[in-house]
Design a protein around this motif. Structure first.
Motif, PDB file in Angstrom:
ATOM      1  N   GLU A 186       0.891  -1.245   0.063  1.00 49.51           N
ATOM      2  CA  GLU A 186      -0.011  -0.006   0.215  1.00 49.51           C
ATOM      3  C   GLU A 186       0.837   1.230  -0.167  1.00 49.51           C
ATOM      4  O   GLU A 186       1.696   1.196   0.979  1.00 49.51           O
ATOM      5  N   GLU A 187       0.617   2.116  -1.072  1.00 45.80           N
ATOM      6  CA  GLU A 187       1.496   3.387  -0.993  1.00 45.80           C
ATOM      7  C   GLU A 187       1.265   4.288   0.136  1.00 45.80           C
ATOM      8  O   GLU A 187       2.283   4.856   0.572  1.00 45.80           O
ATOM      9  N   TYR A 188       0.140   4.548   0.637  1.00 40.06           N
ATOM     10  CA  TYR A 188      -0.363   5.276   1.846  1.00 40.06           C
ATOM     11  C   TYR A 188       0.433   4.601   3.201  1.00 40.06           C
ATOM     12  O   TYR A 188       0.053   3.551   3.468  1.00 40.06           O
ATOM     13  N   GLU A 189       1.301   5.413   3.989  1.00 38.86           N
ATOM     14  CA  GLU A 189       2.024   4.819   4.929  1.00 38.86           C
ATOM     15  C   GLU A 189       0.778   4.743   6.110  1.00 38.86           C
ATOM     16  O   GLU A 189       0.766   3.998   7.118  1.00 38.86           O
ATOM     17  N   TRP A 207       5.098   1.670   0.574  1.00 41.27           N
ATOM     18  CA  TRP A 207       5.777   1.066  -0.705  1.00 41.27           C
ATOM     19  C   TRP A 207       4.865   1.193  -2.071  1.00 41.27           C
ATOM     20  O   TRP A 207       3.461   0.877  -1.957  1.00 41.27           O
ATOM     21  N   SER A 208       5.341   1.080  -3.138  1.00 37.57           N
ATOM     22  CA  SER A 208       4.566   1.341  -4.382  1.00 37.57           C
ATOM     23  C   SER A 208       5.202   0.304  -5.435  1.00 37.57           C
ATOM     24  O   SER A 208       6.406  -0.104  -5.407  1.00 37.57           O
ATOM     25  N   ARG A 230       6.259  -1.532  -8.657  1.00 39.69           N
ATOM     26  CA  ARG A 230       7.023  -0.648  -9.782  1.00 39.69           C
ATOM     27  C   ARG A 230       7.053  -1.618 -11.056  1.00 39.69           C
ATOM     28  O   ARG A 230       7.101  -1.239 -12.175  1.00 39.69           O
ATOM     29  N   GLN A 284      10.260   1.320  -1.667  1.00 41.38           N
ATOM     30  CA  GLN A 284       9.814   2.032  -0.610  1.00 41.38           C
ATOM     31  C   GLN A 284       9.996   3.898  -0.852  1.00 41.38           C
ATOM     32  O   GLN A 284      10.848   4.040  -1.093  1.00 41.38           O
ATOM     33  N   LEU A 285       8.708   4.530  -0.813  1.00 39.88           N
ATOM     34  CA  LEU A 285       8.843   5.922  -1.422  1.00 39.88           C
ATOM     35  C   LEU A 285       9.815   6.630  -0.492  1.00 39.88           C
ATOM     36  O   LEU A 285      10.261   7.694  -0.950  1.00 39.88           O
ATOM     37  N   ASP A 317      -5.756  -2.242  -6.234  1.00 39.73           N
ATOM     38  CA  ASP A 317      -5.170  -1.133  -6.453  1.00 39.73           C
ATOM     39  C   ASP A 317      -6.020   0.215  -7.166  1.00 39.73           C
ATOM     40  O   ASP A 317      -5.369   1.085  -7.637  1.00 39.73           O
TER      41      ASP A 317
END
Length: 525
Positions: free
Chosen positions: A40-43, A133-134, A136, A150-151, A168
Motif C-alpha cells: 500500500e502506497e499510503y503509510e 511502498w509502491s 513498480r 519504498q517511497l 489498487d
C-alpha cells in the motif's frame, strides 16, 4: 509483529492495494493459512472519507474478518432515501424508498474502518505489510514477480507469489501491467464532492437519510450520515461551470448554505470526482486477478461501488482457498469472472438509470413531477420495488424462474431464536438451504463432507416455534410468499449473498449436496 519480514521473498498471495477491499482480501486469505504480503502506497490510512455506505453483505463480511473488533466501527442505519423537487423543502419527497426492504445499509467513516482493518492485520502472524511502498514492475515467470519501492528511501525489493490480487483502485497498476482494458457502460459525470462536519442543530434533514435533489439548476445529493456528524454533498458540475472557481471557499459556502450553516460547518475537503461506469474485459491473467475498482467502477447512486468490490473479492478468495488447499482445480478460478461479471455489469447500468432520475431536469420532466406530486397531495411515490435487488441465480443452476429471483429479496422471515428480517439479510455471508417444513435427522448428513467455508446452514420453514426440526426453525408469516418460494419443491438452495443454486424435491437431498460440489468443482468430497 514487525511491519515486514526482511527474510521473506515468496508469498502464497500478494495483495496490491490496502484499501478496504485489499485489507479484507488479505485477512480472508491469511485466515485460510496462506502467507500474505499487503502492498500500500499510503503509510497511514487516507485521512478523508471516500466510500460512505456498507450494505448488509459487506457488514457481515467485515464482522467475520474483524471478529470482536467489528464492534469498534461507528455505523448508522439508513432508514430511507428520497427524491426531492426543492432543496428548500426536504420534508416533502416526490418519491422515496424504505431501504430496509430487501437491504440494510449503514453509513460509515472510511478512515476509521481502514484504521481498524490495519489494527487487526497487524495482529495476524502471516500478513507482512508494506505500507509506504509502491508497485513498480510486474511480470510472470512461472509465478508472479513483483518489484516494489519504498517511497521514503527509494529502496527496491523483489517479491514472488503464487497468487497476486490487484486491489489498487481505478488507476490500477496491476491492470495496466497485465494489459487489461476497460469498457465504458455509460457517460462519465463530473461532481463536486464536499465532506464536512456539522452538528444536527446547524443543518437540515434527518440523520442517516439520503436526499437526492432534482434541482433544475444543479442536481445535488445531500447525505447527513449521522456518524460522528459527518456530512457529504455531491453537486453536479454543469456545462459552462468554471471548475476552479466552483471550488473556491466562497462558492462552496454558497452551495452548502441551503443545507447547513456555513459558519458552523467544518469543511474537511472538496474535490472534483468523475463518476465512471466502467468494467474490465478480463479479470484473470493466469494467477493475477483484478479486484474492486481495478475491475469495475460505478456511479454512486446505488451506493454499490465498494460493496461490489467486497462481495466479488470474497467470491475470488473463497475459490483461491479451495484451489490452494487442493480441494478444487485451478479452473475454478475462471468462475470468479463468470459468476460476478453480469451481476456487476447490471448493477452499474442500474446505477446509471437511477442517476438519470436525478439528472433529468428538463422543464417537461420537472413539470410532470410537479403535476404528479400535486395529484398525490404530497404523498410520495414508493419506488422501493424499482430499486430492490433481484436475486441472482448461479449460471450452473437448473431452471430458476425470474419470478423467484424477484421474490427472494422480499421474503420476510421470523427465526424462532432471533428477530424478524428478510431472507436475503439472514446471515448473507453464509450459504443456506431452506426446507418447506421440518428437516428429518440425517437428511443432509452428506453436507458434512463439504469444506466448512462453503457448507450451507440449514433452515426449516415451520408453523411455530414448537416444531421439532434439524437446523434453525423460522416462520414465513406470509403464506403466499411461502408458496411462491417453494413452488412444487421442498428445498431452496442458495450460496452466500443469496445466489440461487436451485429448488429441489423431497428425496433429492444427495442432489442438493452434488449441486454444491458442482458449484465449487470440488475434487475431494
Amino acid at each position: 509483529m514487525p511491519e515486514t519480514d526482511p527474510g521473506r521473498h515468496h508469498y502464497d498471495a500478494v495483495v496490491v492495494g490496502g484499501g478496504p477491499v485489499g485489507c479484507i482480501a488479505s485477512l480472508h486469505l491469511a485466515r485460510s493459512g496462506m502467507q500474505v504480503a499487503l502492498i500500500e502506497e499510503y503509510e497511514h490510512p487516507y485521512p478523508y472519507p471516500r466510500a460512505v455506505m456498507f450494505d448488509a453483505y459487506s457488514c457481515a463480511i467485515l464482522a467475520e474478518v474483524l471478529g470482536d473488533d467489528f464492534g469498534r466501527i461507528s455505523l448508522k442505519r439508513t432508514p430511507r432515501a428520497g427524491y426531492y423537487l426543492d432543496k428548500d423543502n426536504l420534508d416533502e419527497p416526490f418519491a422515496q424508498t424504505a431501504l430496509e426492504v430487501g437491504d440494510t445499509r449503514n453509513w460509515f467513516v472510511q478512515p476509521q474502518v481502514e484504521g481498524i482493518l490495519r489494527d487487526v492485520i497487524s495482529q495476524a502472524g502471516n500478513i507482512d505489510t508494506f505500507y509506504g511502498w509502491s508497485a513498480r514492475k510486474l511480470y510472470t515467470e512461472g509465478e508472479s514477480q513483483l518489484t516494489i519501492e519504498q517511497l521514503s528511501t527509494r529502496t527496491m525489493r523483489d517479491l514472488s507469489s503464487t497468487y497476486l490480487l490487484g486491489c489498487d483502485g481505478a488507476n490500477s497498476f496491476v491492470r495496466k501491467q497485465a494489459g487489461g482494458s476497460l469498457t465504458q457502460l455509460g457517460d462519465n459525470v463530473l461532481f463536486l464532492v464536499v465532506d464536512a462536519i456539522a452538528t444536527p442543530e446547524h443543518r437540515v434533514g434527518d440523520d442517516g437519510c439520503a436526499y437526492q435533489i432534482v434541482d433544475q439548476q444543479r442536481p445535488t445529493t445531500y447525505l447527513p450520515m449521522g456518524v460522528e456528524n459527518y456530512v457529504r454533498w455531491e453537486f453536479r458540475i454543469n456545462p459552462g461551470d468554471d471548475i476552479l472557481e466552483i471550488q473556491s471557499p466562497e462558492r462552496i459556502r454558497e452551495l452548502i448554505a441551503p443545507f447547513s450553516d456555513p459558519d458552523h460547518t467544518e469543511l474537511l475537503r472538496h474535490t472534483i470526482y468523475k463518476f465512471n461506469s466502467l468494467i474490465a474485459d478480463r479479470w484473470r491473467f493466469g494467477n493475477v486477478f483484478l479486484c474492486g475498482d481495478a475491475a469495475h467502477q460505478t456511479s454512486p447512486f446505488l451506493g454499490q461501488g465498494l460493496n461490489m468490490g467486497i462481495r466479488n473479492t470474497r467470491n475470488l478468495c473463497q475459490k483461491i482457498e479451495l484451489v490452494a488447499t487442493g480441494q478444487a482445480p485451478s479452473s475454478l478460478l475462471d468462475r470468479y469472472q463468470a459468476e460476478c461479471f453480469e451481476d456487476t455489469k447490471g448493477t452499474i447500468k442500474e446505477a446509471l438509470k437511477m442517476g438519470k432520475l436525478l439528472f433529468n431536469t428538463s422543464p417537461p420532466a420537472n413539470a410532470l413531477r410537479g403535476t404528479i406530486s400535486s395529484l398525490r397531495r404530497g404523498k410520495p411515490i414508493d419506488i422501493t420495488a424499482q430499486i430492490a435487488p433481484t436475486a441472482r441465480a448461479l449460471d450452473l443452476a437448473d431452471d430458476v424462474p425470474s419470478s423467484l429471483r424477484k421474490l427472494l429479496p422480499r421474503v420476510r422471515v421470523e427465526p424462532v431464536d432471533g428477530d424478524a428480517t428478510f431472507l436475503t439479510l439472514l446471515h448473507p455471508e453464509r450459504a443456506k438451504i431452506i426446507a418447506d417444513g421440518p428437516i428429518a435427522a440425517g437428511a443432509f448428513d452428506s453436507l458434512d463432507a463439504l469444506p466448512a467455508s462453503i457448507r450451507p446452514d440449514l433452515y426449516a420453514a415451520v408453523d411455530g416455534p414448537q416444531t421439532q426440526t434439524i437446523g434453525r426453525a423460522l416462520v414465513l408469516p406470509e403464506s403466499r410468499q411461502r408458496s411462491a418460494l417453494f413452488g412444487d419443491a421442498s428445498y431452496v438452495a442458495m450460496l452466500e449473498n443469496s445466489v440461487l443454486l436451485g429448488r429441489f424435491a423431497a428425496g433429492d437431498e444427495l442432489a442438493v449436496c452434488d449441486a454444491y460440489r458442482a458449484a465449487f468443482q470440488l475434487t475431494t468430497v
